[in-house]
Design a protein around this motif. Structure first.
Motif, PDB file in Angstrom:
ATOM      1  N   MET A  25      73.148  33.872  18.223  1.00 23.38           N
ATOM      2  CA  MET A  25      73.321  32.807  19.207  1.00 23.38           C
ATOM      3  C   MET A  25      72.017  32.058  19.445  1.00 23.38           C
ATOM      4  N   ALA A  26      70.906  32.787  19.496  1.00 25.28           N
ATOM      5  CA  ALA A  26      69.613  32.143  19.741  1.00 25.28           C
ATOM      6  C   ALA A  26      69.250  31.186  18.610  1.00 25.28           C
ATOM      7  N   PHE A  27      69.534  31.560  17.361  1.00 22.29           N
ATOM      8  CA  PHE A  27      69.275  30.659  16.232  1.00 22.29           C
ATOM      9  C   PHE A  27      70.175  29.421  16.305  1.00 22.29           C
ATOM     10  N   PHE A  28      71.422  29.619  16.687  1.00 26.84           N
ATOM     11  CA  PHE A  28      72.341  28.491  16.845  1.00 26.84           C
ATOM     12  C   PHE A  28      71.841  27.541  17.936  1.00 26.84           C
ATOM     13  N   LEU A  29      71.416  28.091  19.067  1.00 30.07           N
ATOM     14  CA  LEU A  29      70.939  27.274  20.182  1.00 30.07           C
ATOM     15  C   LEU A  29      69.692  26.496  19.800  1.00 30.07           C
ATOM     16  N   TYR A  30      68.784  27.158  19.080  1.00 32.35           N
ATOM     17  CA  TYR A  30      67.546  26.483  18.667  1.00 32.35           C
ATOM     18  C   TYR A  30      67.847  25.328  17.724  1.00 32.35           C
ATOM     19  N   ALA A  31      68.705  25.563  16.732  1.00 27.90           N
ATOM     20  CA  ALA A  31      69.040  24.501  15.767  1.00 27.90           C
ATOM     21  C   ALA A  31      69.757  23.344  16.451  1.00 27.90           C
ATOM     22  N   ALA A  32      70.684  23.674  17.360  1.00 26.76           N
ATOM     23  CA  ALA A  32      71.462  22.632  18.038  1.00 26.76           C
ATOM     24  C   ALA A  32      70.604  21.779  18.951  1.00 26.76           C
ATOM     25  N   SER A  33      69.480  22.318  19.427  1.00 31.11           N
ATOM     26  CA  SER A  33      68.633  21.558  20.359  1.00 31.11           C
ATOM     27  C   SER A  33      67.992  20.339  19.714  1.00 31.11           C
ATOM     28  N   PHE A  34      67.977  20.269  18.370  1.00 29.90           N
ATOM     29  CA  PHE A  34      67.388  19.126  17.669  1.00 29.90           C
ATOM     30  C   PHE A  34      68.417  18.022  17.382  1.00 29.90           C
ATOM     31  N   ILE A  35      69.687  18.301  17.667  1.00 33.90           N
ATOM     32  CA  ILE A  35      70.741  17.314  17.393  1.00 33.90           C
ATOM     33  C   ILE A  35      70.945  16.452  18.627  1.00 33.90           C
ATOM     34  N   PRO A  36      70.757  15.131  18.537  1.00 31.85           N
ATOM     35  CA  PRO A  36      70.936  14.267  19.716  1.00 31.85           C
ATOM     36  C   PRO A  36      72.364  14.352  20.248  1.00 31.85           C
ATOM     37  N   LEU A  37      72.509  14.136  21.548  1.00 33.96           N
ATOM     38  CA  LEU A  37      73.821  14.137  22.174  1.00 33.96           C
ATOM     39  C   LEU A  37      74.474  12.774  22.019  1.00 33.96           C
ATOM     40  N   ALA A  38      75.762  12.772  21.749  1.00 35.32           N
ATOM     41  CA  ALA A  38      76.489  11.514  21.608  1.00 35.32           C
ATOM     42  C   ALA A  38      77.059  11.089  22.948  1.00 35.32           C
ATOM     43  N   HIS A  39      77.001   9.780  23.226  1.00 33.88           N
ATOM     44  CA  HIS A  39      77.673   9.247  24.407  1.00 33.88           C
ATOM     45  C   HIS A  39      79.177   9.298  24.189  1.00 33.88           C
ATOM     46  N   LYS A  40      79.933   8.992  25.247  1.00 37.68           N
ATOM     47  CA  LYS A  40      81.382   9.076  25.170  1.00 37.68           C
ATOM     48  C   LYS A  40      81.969   8.170  24.091  1.00 37.68           C
ATOM     49  N   ASN A  41      81.306   7.017  23.824  1.00 39.26           N
ATOM     50  CA  ASN A  41      81.851   6.121  22.800  1.00 39.26           C
ATOM     51  C   ASN A  41      81.599   6.626  21.383  1.00 39.26           C
ATOM     52  N   GLY A  42      80.735   7.652  21.265  1.00 42.72           N
ATOM     53  CA  GLY A  42      80.482   8.255  19.964  1.00 42.72           C
ATOM     54  C   GLY A  42      79.557   7.456  19.073  1.00 42.72           C
ATOM     55  N   LYS A  43      79.124   6.273  19.515  1.00 41.80           N
ATOM     56  CA  LYS A  43      78.309   5.406  18.677  1.00 41.80           C
ATOM     57  C   LYS A  43      76.824   5.498  19.022  1.00 41.80           C
ATOM     58  N   GLU A  44      76.516   5.847  20.252  1.00 41.21           N
ATOM     59  CA  GLU A  44      75.131   5.942  20.686  1.00 41.21           C
ATOM     60  C   GLU A  44      74.773   7.407  20.931  1.00 41.21           C
ATOM     61  N   THR A  45      73.506   7.684  20.844  1.00 43.79           N
ATOM     62  CA  THR A  45      73.039   9.041  21.098  1.00 43.79           C
ATOM     63  C   THR A  45      71.923   9.016  22.134  1.00 43.79           C
ATOM     64  N   ARG A  46      71.690  10.161  22.747  1.00 42.15           N
ATOM     65  CA  ARG A  46      70.586  10.276  23.701  1.00 42.15           C
ATOM     66  C   ARG A  46      69.892  11.616  23.497  1.00 42.15           C
ATOM     67  N   GLU A  47      68.665  11.670  23.917  1.00 43.02           N
ATOM     68  CA  GLU A  47      67.850  12.859  23.734  1.00 43.02           C
ATOM     69  C   GLU A  47      68.335  13.989  24.641  1.00 43.02           C
ATOM     70  N   ARG A  48      68.351  15.202  24.121  1.00 42.26           N
ATOM     71  CA  ARG A  48      68.693  16.362  24.941  1.00 42.26           C
ATOM     72  C   ARG A  48      67.550  16.656  25.908  1.00 42.26           C
ATOM     73  N   ILE A  49      67.869  17.177  27.072  1.00 42.98           N
ATOM     74  CA  ILE A  49      66.846  17.571  28.034  1.00 42.98           C
ATOM     75  C   ILE A  49      66.373  18.978  27.686  1.00 42.98           C
ATOM     76  N   LEU A  50      65.089  19.112  27.406  1.00 46.50           N
ATOM     77  CA  LEU A  50      64.524  20.388  26.982  1.00 46.50           C
ATOM     78  C   LEU A  50      63.894  21.121  28.161  1.00 46.50           C
ATOM     79  N   SER A  51      63.704  22.396  27.985  1.00 48.62           N
ATOM     80  CA  SER A  51      63.032  23.204  29.004  1.00 48.62           C
ATOM     81  C   SER A  51      61.546  22.858  29.045  1.00 48.62           C
ATOM     82  N   VAL A  52      60.982  22.838  30.241  1.00 52.34           N
ATOM     83  CA  VAL A  52      59.544  22.544  30.374  1.00 52.34           C
ATOM     84  C   VAL A  52      58.704  23.693  29.817  1.00 52.34           C
ATOM     85  N   SER A  53      59.305  24.871  29.642  1.00 51.76           N
ATOM     86  CA  SER A  53      58.543  26.017  29.127  1.00 51.76           C
ATOM     87  C   SER A  53      58.856  26.327  27.674  1.00 51.76           C
ATOM     88  N   GLY A  54      59.801  25.610  27.060  1.00 52.37           N
ATOM     89  CA  GLY A  54      60.196  25.927  25.689  1.00 52.37           C
ATOM     90  C   GLY A  54      60.041  24.791  24.716  1.00 52.37           C
TER      91      GLY A  54
END
Length: 440
Positions: A161-190
């Protein structure tokens, strides 16, 4: 809506846990500790003379090669069914939706609060299975007989699970329209840029799988409820073996069950805790929530199922009073802080900070900076005392919990010094004790 004026994901400037060496030590050391503790509490292992008759080789007699665990379909089916069904319940069962704390981009994440529906479903399922199996409960027997093997399966699952979470953190989040993306909010300590450290601490702050908030789910569902289920399995095993209900193991099962369900039923309180608001979700929390909690916090029930003791009524009353006192301090201190934040207790003394917020230094929070931690630790002590004094092994939880609370207090203090500056020094002069009044 107030958006932070700094970067959305500031770079992490410092390392905790003594850096990479400490992280690697915890990553491999704590799983080893989990397995060793579970192996020590076996009917065929001599526990009473723990430190004088400790045979290290004996601890590994029942451990199979890693490949056996990776390919064991029966164990994986058992655990993944447990995890998957709880995830479905979390998404599908009815509940109220409330917003979490405001994030750095000014948004708030919605959380479904359905602990009552989940608790009712779980207890109803156990009741129905008891009736259908006429008390045999083969699922509980399997859990009791394969606890160490399931512990190892859960540790492997936490790694994956930790490897999955780490890899997924680099994938931008898609807006509801599916055409735009936004940066994921990362932990201030990680967000150090070091893959080992960020994998351990957790890079993303609030990873989600569709509607399922993975961090809050793992905090309150599969590990916490498995702790309760292991205790029930121990009580059930003792009943099947002897035809009696021992009062020591019954006390531990009921007391810890109350604690577990109190957390599940008051899950909205977790939304303001450091685990949710500050820490990323990586191996540290995944392993702690899924493996460390159920397979080490249940040591008291596990021990009493092997070496039962009978508690006198006065001693049982003492244990109940100790837990009740701890729970009262823990619950009332947390409620007082929550009410103060909502503006319900304006008469309590506080310190105005340059950030425009207030630091409470009255009531419970004038006695120590973390009075709730002290109450929580008293609860843990009552459970350990229920096992008597034949072995130090069952006091692991209270000792570990004390170290955990001190470390959490130190992390919180470090963040508050950065956050409040001189105002924090004023607060420390008003409330000098960290956790235990007049001691520390």
């Amino acid at each position: 809506m107030v958006v932070s004026s700094g970067p959305l994901n500031p770079k992490t400037a410092s390392y905790e846990f003594n850096g990479i060496s400490g992280v690697l030590g915890i990553t491999f050391g704590l799983p080893l500790l989990c397995v060793v503790l579970n192996q020590m509490i076996r009917p065929d292992f001599y526990i009473v003379g723990l430190f004088t008759n400790l045979d290290i080789a004996e601890l590994w007699n029942h451990i199979k090669p890693l490949k056996w665990y990776l390919t064991n379909k029966e164990l994986w089916t058992y655990y993944l069914t447990w995890f998957g069904v709880l995830a479905l319940f979390d998404v599908l069962l009815p509940g109220n939706t409330i917003d979490g704390v405001e994030l750095r981009d000014g948004t708030k994440l919605p959380y479904k609060i359905n602990g009552i529906a989940l608790t009712s479903t779980l207890l109803a399922t156990l009741t129905v299975r008891w009736q259908l199996t006429k008390g045999e409960m083969p699922e509980l027997q399997y859990l009791y007989e394969n606890q160490t093997d399931l512990c190892i399966i859960t540790v492997i699952f936490a790694f994956v699970m930790a490897f999955f979470l780490y890899a997924a953190s680099f994938i931008p989040l898609a807006h509801k329209n599916g055409k735009e993306t936004r940066e994921r909010i990362l932990s201030v300590s990680g967000n150090t840029g070091n893959p080992v450290y960020d994998w351990f601490i957790g890079r993303e702050l609030n990873p989600r799988l569709g509607p399922l908030d993975l961090k809050l789910f793992c905090e309150l569902r599969p590990g916490l409820l498995l702790w309760f289920l292991i205790n029930v399995a121990c009580l059930h095993h003792h009943y099947l073996a002897t035809g009696e209900v021992n009062n020591a193991i019954l006390f531990v099962t009921l007391a810890q069950g109350f604690y577990v369900f109190d957390g599940v039923l008051n899950e909205e309180g977790c939304l303001t805790m450091m685990d949710i608001t500050t820490d990323g979700f990586g191996y540290m929390l995944a392993f702690g929530d899924l493996a460390l909690v159920p397979f080490t916090y249940s040591l008291q029930a596990r021990y009493l199922s092997v070496s039962p003791i009978t508690l006198s009524r006065p001693y049982l009353a003492f244990l109940s009073s100790t837990m009740a006192l701890g729970y009262y301090i823990f619950h009332s201190a947390n409620k007082q802080k929550s009410d103060f934040r909502q503006g319900k207790l304006p008469h309590l003394k506080s310190i105005d900070t340059k950030r425009g917020t207030k630091l409470l230094c009255d009531g419970w929070w004038g006695i120590s900076q973390h009075m709730n931690y002290f109450g929580d630790w008293l609860i843990s002590l009552s459970w350990c005392l229920a096992t008597g004094f034949q072995t130090p092994l069952t006091y692991y939880y209270s000792l570990y919990f004390a170290a955990l609370l001190v470390h959490r207090q130190q992390r919180d203090e470090h963040l508050c010094k950065i956050k409040y500056g001189d105002d924090w020094h004023r607060y420390e002069s008003e409330v000098p004790y960290k956790i235990v009044p007049y001691v520390y």
